[in-house]
Design a protein around this motif. Sequence first.
Motif, PDB file in Angstrom:
ATOM      1  N   ARG A   1      -1.339  34.582  41.621  1.00 22.45           N
ATOM      2  CA  ARG A   1      -2.362  35.445  43.275  1.00 22.45           C
ATOM      3  C   ARG A   1      -0.808  35.638  43.958  1.00 22.45           C
ATOM      4  NH1 ARG A   1      -5.932  32.301  46.736  1.00 22.45           N
ATOM      5  NH2 ARG A   1      -4.719  33.562  48.310  1.00 22.45           N
ATOM      6  N   GLN A   2      -1.335  36.912  44.523  1.00 20.32           N
ATOM      7  CA  GLN A   2       0.362  37.046  45.237  1.00 20.32           C
ATOM      8  C   GLN A   2      -0.259  37.085  46.440  1.00 20.32           C
ATOM      9  OE1 GLN A   2       2.482  40.847  44.630  1.00 20.32           O
ATOM     10  NE2 GLN A   2       4.747  40.081  45.414  1.00 20.32           N
ATOM     11  N   ASP A   3       0.778  36.277  47.583  1.00 20.25           N
ATOM     12  CA  ASP A   3      -0.595  37.048  48.745  1.00 20.25           C
ATOM     13  C   ASP A   3       0.791  37.840  49.948  1.00 20.25           C
ATOM     14  OD1 ASP A   3      -1.872  33.167  48.777  1.00 20.25           O
ATOM     15  OD2 ASP A   3      -2.696  35.758  48.736  1.00 20.25           O
ATOM     16  N   PRO A   4       0.020  38.459  50.977  1.00 13.68           N
ATOM     17  CA  PRO A   4       1.400  38.879  52.180  1.00 13.68           C
ATOM     18  C   PRO A   4       2.479  38.219  51.916  1.00 13.68           C
ATOM     19  CG  PRO A   4      -1.234  39.673  52.305  1.00 13.68           C
ATOM     20  CD  PRO A   4      -1.315  39.035  51.418  1.00 13.68           C
ATOM     21  N   GLY A   5       3.562  38.835  51.517  1.00 15.75           N
ATOM     22  CA  GLY A   5       4.512  38.593  52.011  1.00 15.75           C
ATOM     23  C   GLY A   5       5.418  37.338  51.557  1.00 15.75           C
ATOM     24  N   MET A   6       4.737  36.974  49.944  1.00 20.43           N
ATOM     25  CA  MET A   6       4.780  35.665  49.712  1.00 20.43           C
ATOM     26  C   MET A   6       5.015  35.983  48.206  1.00 20.43           C
ATOM     27  SD  MET A   6       4.506  33.222  51.591  1.00 20.43           S
ATOM     28  CE  MET A   6       4.025  31.896  50.859  1.00 20.43           C
ATOM     29  N   GLY A   7       5.253  35.402  47.249  1.00 22.57           N
ATOM     30  CA  GLY A   7       5.546  35.185  45.654  1.00 22.57           C
ATOM     31  C   GLY A   7       4.783  35.073  45.155  1.00 22.57           C
ATOM     32  N   LEU A   8       4.233  34.745  43.861  1.00 22.91           N
ATOM     33  CA  LEU A   8       3.783  34.669  42.156  1.00 22.91           C
ATOM     34  C   LEU A   8       3.455  33.167  43.008  1.00 22.91           C
ATOM     35  CD1 LEU A   8       4.262  37.722  42.332  1.00 22.91           C
ATOM     36  CD2 LEU A   8       3.305  37.438  40.189  1.00 22.91           C
ATOM     37  N   LYS A   9       2.256  32.601  42.754  1.00 22.14           N
ATOM     38  CA  LYS A   9       2.286  31.296  42.818  1.00 22.14           C
ATOM     39  C   LYS A   9       0.621  31.551  41.157  1.00 22.14           C
ATOM     40  CE  LYS A   9       2.567  29.830  47.108  1.00 22.14           C
ATOM     41  NZ  LYS A   9       1.754  29.192  48.398  1.00 22.14           N
ATOM     42  N   LEU A  10       0.577  30.085  39.996  1.00 20.21           N
ATOM     43  CA  LEU A  10       0.062  30.072  39.517  1.00 20.21           C
ATOM     44  C   LEU A  10      -1.264  29.344  39.462  1.00 20.21           C
ATOM     45  CD1 LEU A  10       0.489  30.623  35.869  1.00 20.21           C
ATOM     46  CD2 LEU A  10       1.440  28.557  35.982  1.00 20.21           C
ATOM     47  N   ILE A  11      -2.313  30.496  38.943  1.00 20.61           N
ATOM     48  CA  ILE A  11      -3.629  30.171  39.253  1.00 20.61           C
ATOM     49  C   ILE A  11      -4.201  28.916  37.845  1.00 20.61           C
ATOM     50  CG2 ILE A  11      -5.839  29.923  39.319  1.00 20.61           C
ATOM     51  CD1 ILE A  11      -4.733  32.965  40.835  1.00 20.61           C
ATOM     52  N   TYR A  12      -3.534  29.994  36.622  1.00 21.46           N
ATOM     53  CA  TYR A  12      -4.201  29.118  35.180  1.00 21.46           C
ATOM     54  C   TYR A  12      -3.276  29.251  34.415  1.00 21.46           C
ATOM     55  CZ  TYR A  12      -8.680  26.015  36.494  1.00 21.46           C
ATOM     56  OH  TYR A  12      -9.278  25.257  36.874  1.00 21.46           O
ATOM     57  N   TYR A  13      -2.963  28.645  33.162  1.00 27.04           N
ATOM     58  CA  TYR A  13      -2.568  29.617  31.917  1.00 27.04           C
ATOM     59  C   TYR A  13      -2.797  29.335  30.643  1.00 27.04           C
ATOM     60  CZ  TYR A  13       0.233  24.825  31.981  1.00 27.04           C
ATOM     61  OH  TYR A  13       0.003  23.990  30.873  1.00 27.04           O
ATOM     62  N   SER A  14      -2.548  29.591  29.789  1.00 29.91           N
ATOM     63  CA  SER A  14      -3.001  28.581  28.295  1.00 29.91           C
ATOM     64  C   SER A  14      -2.823  29.201  27.726  1.00 29.91           C
ATOM     65  CB  SER A  14      -4.661  30.281  28.199  1.00 29.91           C
ATOM     66  OG  SER A  14      -4.918  30.037  27.258  1.00 29.91           O
ATOM     67  N   VAL A  15      -1.857  27.964  26.557  1.00 28.25           N
ATOM     68  CA  VAL A  15      -0.735  28.487  25.969  1.00 28.25           C
ATOM     69  C   VAL A  15      -1.518  29.255  24.378  1.00 28.25           C
ATOM     70  CG1 VAL A  15       1.037  26.650  27.157  1.00 28.25           C
ATOM     71  CG2 VAL A  15      -0.907  25.703  24.800  1.00 28.25           C
ATOM     72  N   GLY A  16      -2.974  29.476  24.606  1.00 23.19           N
ATOM     73  CA  GLY A  16      -4.002  29.748  23.187  1.00 23.19           C
ATOM     74  C   GLY A  16      -4.934  29.507  23.255  1.00 23.19           C
ATOM     75  N   ALA A  17      -5.956  30.179  22.335  1.00 25.72           N
ATOM     76  CA  ALA A  17      -6.821  30.146  22.189  1.00 25.72           C
ATOM     77  C   ALA A  17      -8.001  28.874  22.341  1.00 25.72           C
ATOM     78  CB  ALA A  17      -7.918  30.673  20.785  1.00 25.72           C
ATOM     79  N   GLY A  18      -8.672  28.601  23.081  1.00 19.76           N
ATOM     80  CA  GLY A  18      -9.348  27.002  23.130  1.00 19.76           C
ATOM     81  C   GLY A  18      -8.066  26.464  23.676  1.00 19.76           C
ATOM     82  N   ILE A  19      -6.775  26.627  24.465  1.00 22.93           N
ATOM     83  CA  ILE A  19      -6.101  25.724  25.336  1.00 22.93           C
ATOM     84  C   ILE A  19      -6.375  26.229  26.539  1.00 22.93           C
ATOM     85  CG2 ILE A  19      -4.085  24.584  25.878  1.00 22.93           C
ATOM     86  CD1 ILE A  19      -4.373  24.958  22.013  1.00 22.93           C
ATOM     87  N   THR A  20      -6.329  26.086  27.892  1.00 22.63           N
ATOM     88  CA  THR A  20      -6.033  26.623  29.092  1.00 22.63           C
ATOM     89  C   THR A  20      -5.934  25.344  29.786  1.00 22.63           C
ATOM     90  OG1 THR A  20      -8.463  25.461  30.347  1.00 22.63           O
ATOM     91  CG2 THR A  20      -7.872  28.237  29.094  1.00 22.63           C
ATOM     92  N   ASP A  21      -5.257  25.573  31.442  1.00 19.77           N
ATOM     93  CA  ASP A  21      -4.310  24.051  32.819  1.00 19.77           C
ATOM     94  C   ASP A  21      -4.257  24.735  33.731  1.00 19.77           C
ATOM     95  OD1 ASP A  21      -2.326  21.740  31.792  1.00 19.77           O
ATOM     96  OD2 ASP A  21      -4.276  21.659  33.118  1.00 19.77           O
ATOM     97  N   LYS A  22      -4.396  24.215  34.445  1.00 17.83           N
ATOM     98  CA  LYS A  22      -4.654  23.998  35.326  1.00 17.83           C
ATOM     99  C   LYS A  22      -2.762  24.503  36.469  1.00 17.83           C
ATOM    100  CE  LYS A  22      -8.017  21.441  37.377  1.00 17.83           C
ATOM    101  NZ  LYS A  22      -8.789  20.469  38.325  1.00 17.83           N
ATOM    102  N   GLY A  23      -3.070  25.949  36.841  1.00 19.68           N
ATOM    103  CA  GLY A  23      -1.459  25.725  37.809  1.00 19.68           C
ATOM    104  C   GLY A  23      -1.460  25.534  38.414  1.00 19.68           C
ATOM    105  N   GLU A  24      -0.710  25.842  39.642  1.00 20.06           N
ATOM    106  CA  GLU A  24      -0.666  25.660  41.649  1.00 20.06           C
ATOM    107  C   GLU A  24      -1.179  24.968  42.054  1.00 20.06           C
ATOM    108  OE1 GLU A  24       2.862  27.632  43.385  1.00 20.06           O
ATOM    109  OE2 GLU A  24       2.317  26.489  44.736  1.00 20.06           O
ATOM    110  N   VAL A  25      -2.728  26.500  42.132  1.00 20.06           N
ATOM    111  CA  VAL A  25      -4.454  26.618  43.302  1.00 20.06           C
ATOM    112  C   VAL A  25      -4.426  27.286  42.578  1.00 20.06           C
ATOM    113  CG1 VAL A  25      -1.614  27.081  44.874  1.00 20.06           C
ATOM    114  CG2 VAL A  25      -2.702  29.395  43.281  1.00 20.06           C
ATOM    115  N   PRO A  26      -5.088  25.952  41.819  1.00 20.72           N
ATOM    116  CA  PRO A  26      -6.889  26.298  40.861  1.00 20.72           C
ATOM    117  C   PRO A  26      -7.793  26.529  41.546  1.00 20.72           C
ATOM    118  CG  PRO A  26      -5.356  24.038  40.593  1.00 20.72           C
ATOM    119  CD  PRO A  26      -4.992  24.434  41.414  1.00 20.72           C
TER     120      PRO A  26
END
Lengths: 115, 112
Positions: free
Chosen positions: B36-61
């Motif tokens: 997500r990118q808020d005004p005047g800010m860089g991007l912050k990671l919400i969630y990510y996935s390294v492959g089908a069936g695998i997910t993990d939380k980022g900085e702002v989940p």
Amino acid sequence: AQTVTQSQPEMSVQEAETVTLSCTYDTSESNYYLFWYKQPPSRQMILVIRQEAYKQQNATENRFSVNFQKAAKSFSLKISDSQLGDTAMYFCAFSSRGGSEKLVFGKGTKLTVNP
Amino acid sequence: NAGVTQTPKFRILKIGQSMTLQCTQDMNHNYMYWYRQDPGMGLKLIYYSVGAGITDKGEVPNGYNVSRSTTEDFPLRLELAAPSQTSVYFCASSYLWGAGQYFGPGTRLTVL
């Protein structure tokens, strides 16, 4: 936790001149990648250039080059022969080795190229 | 190749509503991300996935959920939308550490 700092919120340059954008980062890791992304008004994020921490040679992509100072944890972007199309937000980003290539971004520098 | 595609491009939600932001990539990348990118800010990671069936939380989940049933798709679910979730959302993918991430065009979400 890694942090990325871009100390110049805004910069401007005349067309055809050279400009340098600054970026510093903080990490305790030895193996990582650094990136510069460009975000024009269209808001599309575009990869400009990348640098692996283990490579001493600074990366170059056409008019874009970096000055990577590992000991100082500095990663500046130089744009030569600036063009109007270079007007954009520029983000510095860090990625540590860990299997997922998560990116940590700075807050960005807004670059305006004036005719 | 279409690269990374996101739908919708714009959306207005009322407080408490739910929605799913769609993300699809046709590059056979294993790694996918939501920022997500808020005004005047860089991007912050919400969630990510390294492959089908695998997910993990980022900085702002908080306030979001994801699933990854296929390599191509990585939808982001917003439950009980709040004004703090007003932002631009980017989906990205990559195939190799250090290769850089390919980004979608983003979704501008407003919660009123």
